[in-house]
Design an enzyme around this catalytic site. Sequence first.
Site, mmCIF file in Angstrom:
data_model
loop_
_atom_site.group_PDB
_atom_site.id
_atom_site.type_symbol
_atom_site.label_atom_id
_atom_site.label_comp_id
_atom_site.label_asym_id
_atom_site.label_seq_id
_atom_site.Cartn_x
_atom_site.Cartn_y
_atom_site.Cartn_z
ATOM 1 N N ASP A 114 0.853 -1.176 0.000
ATOM 2 C CA ASP A 114 0.000 0.000 0.000
ATOM 3 C C ASP A 114 0.893 1.232 0.000
ATOM 4 O O ASP A 114 2.010 1.202 0.531
ATOM 5 C CB ASP A 114 -0.879 0.039 1.255
ATOM 6 C CG ASP A 114 -2.025 -0.961 1.168
ATOM 7 O OD1 ASP A 114 -2.529 -1.171 0.054
ATOM 8 O OD2 ASP A 114 -2.394 -1.520 2.204
ATOM 9 N N ASP A 120 -9.121 -6.360 2.811
ATOM 10 C CA ASP A 120 -7.781 -6.799 2.420
ATOM 11 C C ASP A 120 -7.504 -8.237 2.853
ATOM 12 O O ASP A 120 -6.542 -8.846 2.393
ATOM 13 C CB ASP A 120 -6.709 -5.895 3.038
ATOM 14 C CG ASP A 120 -6.679 -4.521 2.397
ATOM 15 O OD1 ASP A 120 -7.075 -4.419 1.222
ATOM 16 O OD2 ASP A 120 -6.283 -3.558 3.067
ATOM 17 N N ASP A 168 -4.496 -3.466 5.367
ATOM 18 C CA ASP A 168 -4.929 -2.994 6.681
ATOM 19 C C ASP A 168 -6.423 -3.088 6.906
ATOM 20 O O ASP A 168 -6.890 -3.063 8.032
ATOM 21 C CB ASP A 168 -4.463 -1.553 6.920
ATOM 22 C CG ASP A 168 -4.928 -0.604 5.818
ATOM 23 O OD1 ASP A 168 -5.747 -1.019 4.966
ATOM 24 O OD2 ASP A 168 -4.476 0.551 5.801
#
Length: 898
Positions: free
Chosen positions: A332, A624, A620
Amino acid sequence: MHWHSISIEDTLRKMNTDVKQGLTLNDVQERQRLYGKNILETRKGKNLFQKFLAQFTDFMIIILICAAIISFAVSYMEGKPNYIDPIIIMMIIILNAFLGVIQETKAEKALEALKKMSAPTAHVLRDNKVSEIPSIELVPGDIVILETGSFVPADCRLIHTVNLKVEEASLTGESHPVEKNADIRLLPDTGIADRSNMVMATSTVLYGRGVGIAVATGMNTQVGHIAKMIMEDDTPDTPLQKRLAKTGKVLGIAALIICGLVFLIGLYKKLPPFDMFMTSVSLAVAAIPEGLPAIVTIMLSLGVSRMAKKNAVIRKLPAVETLGSATVICSDKTGTLTQNVMTVIEIASADKKEKMNSDFGFFLLSHAALCSDVLLQTENNQPVLYGEPTEKALVLAAYNLGANKPELDAAYQRIFEIPFDSTRKLMTTVHKAQDTFSYRSITKGAYDILIEHCSNIYRDHKQLPMTTRDKNKIYALNLAMTSHALRVIAVAYKNLSTFNEGLQKGVLERDLTFVGLIGMIDPPREEVKEAVKICRQAGIKPVMITGDHILTAKTIAKELGILTSQTEAITGEELSRMSAERLNDTISRFSVFARVSPEHKVRIVKAYQNKGEVVAMTGDGVNDAPALKAADIGCAMGITGTDVAKNASDMILTDDNFATIVSAVKEGRGIYENIRKAVHFLLSSNIGEILTIFTAILLGLPTPLVAVHLLWVNLITDSLPAISLGVEPASKDIMRRKPISPKKGMFADGLALQIIIEGILIGSLSLTAFVIGVKYYDTPGLYNSLIRHNTNGMAYYVPWVGRTMCFAVLSLSQLFHSFNMRSHLSLSEIGVFSNSKLVLSFVICTLLQMAVISVAPLAKIFQAVPLNLRQWTIVYILAITPIAVVELQKMINNKRHT
């Protein structure tokens, strides 16, 4: 009690809780004494005695125990009972068992500590403040704040809900989301699955938010009643441990075959059966690396502890090995590649950039603050914000202009909301206003999504129709912001004459009035650029995955060195149009994925895996979790990560930092490399022992070593150096090598041949010492002058000096050889003393080895005799030879590769 059938007011009264203040510290302490910790009972672990007995179930140890028992029985039947060898064998086995128990207990404590580091937390209202506490500290009566992604920490009666949906599969078996509503009362006999005004412990918040009061904790929850205890599976062996266990079993079987072969050869040569049996026992001991399983466990445990200190908490042991094989790291952007400290630095209206401290700035940021879920409190006259980073930046910017969110919320009460989700990329709230209109809905979100929902613009305190020219101007303003790597949030509103919750999203989020754009930046972490560079040197491809605009993603990725060509970036929309086959074919071209949804992450992971890549993936959020599970190494964020993400992961980054993943990969490679060094060291030593005895038998020499010698070498003088190799710092060039292929075996790249050659070297040196001792020191003549006769008239001899010199050279040569294992580089390059623990192990083991030979009582036990200075000189010259030979080999190899 049937809490679901009781009103909110009655629930609060029965729990003696103030909904506005929460519990006080005294309340909490009293209830913890009364109800205990919020924890489910688990299966009791093995006690120390059970752990001790479990140490004797290993195949290799069983062979040794059998050898000890049979050797005593045979010697007894021969009329000359041999107590010493069996007793020493059993003593060393028992010592090994004690060490195993100590290590297992330490490992359990270490794992418990790591579990605590990644334990779920809960947000509760106590003493009029929202605090984050470990879930274990929750008590009945606590006011619990529930948000998307939270684990529900206890059974709670809901007292406030906004579009709350919960997954209760752990309790009901149904995986679909269940809608919750605080404002209803149910019949007492309503089933668990239908209690829509309650949330149960271990369930997960998938959508919306809510507030509940804890009515049952620990074993008093529904999960506690149904399960009574959670039976946790033992930690499974890692693939490496399984391979080594298999190796140990193969060696054990090979030892039995060799023993049988030697015994038959002895009978063929008409040697005494008893002596040949004892020799066979010695061979069995030599072939079995008794300490190998414990050493590998210790090395893994040490590695996991080191990684935890470097902000990488390993939840599943196989991840340690897999890290060393990682070829792609998908990360990310926000918070992992960047600092996750968003700051508003630019705003714009529909016409132009505006000053932050203007009337327009106040208007725009006040609306953005109202449409956010951030909790703002003041501590020491400083704002403290709880919530999502982007929203925290908006609320802080508004606060700095004098728009205090708690005051805004009081003046413009929120009565309804449509929470943000990663599919819509929008959030909408409805407020009861205090001016000329009755209600106002505020929508914020991604510019390219929101602009399509707008038909008007806000200009000069007026609401005007949006023209194509306006739309183009807004597009240009957004483009200017994103080209400077700013995250852009668009804000719009809609006035409503009436409102009811039956209004659909399509109504609230249609015909909006565009207010403006808010640009903020989350600067790259300083250490990430270097980490990306290291990745590329290590043959690992760094990949950025973000929900941000593609221009923002490209700018950050280019600055960090992730993006080297503009064609390496792709959007989620383009990804959606790709077939699985085309994605598999082209996935290697891309380094940046922008505007992606969590569903895209799974496709990205699988596409890389289909190309044979080993993928690490960060995440997170709740959504996900599938990608984290699909990845070879799922890395959850420790700070911003939800409990769902953490529990789906293999590793937790406690600092949410990309550089930590790279550091963990280096550590994983180092651990694997050190384990290979230990295996290399131990097996080359064992082969040396086998060849020493086997060759002596084939040449018709007396037995050069007895079982007690070999056990001493294997469990004492081998084990300490092997463990010390486990703390060897990773090679300086370890991140300039290609990733470890998971298809490669432990003995790949010529390791098996190297082990055999070095084993031959150690065996030859030991046998040379034996022959020198027998020929020159046991008697002035040849060794056969030592022949004695037993009561049956059978000839035998005891070459005491030769055997002692052989024992000393075998042990000491392996101690010197341990320094060869440290690196493929010369000792002069890495420094002889740079691994202080190995040096200390060498000194301790050398002193112990000299003691069992030179101290008379010990020498008697170990069937050795004291050596004189000349004999010790010969021993040390032979023992140091492996260093000279291997250093020469390293010099030749290094010249060949330069």
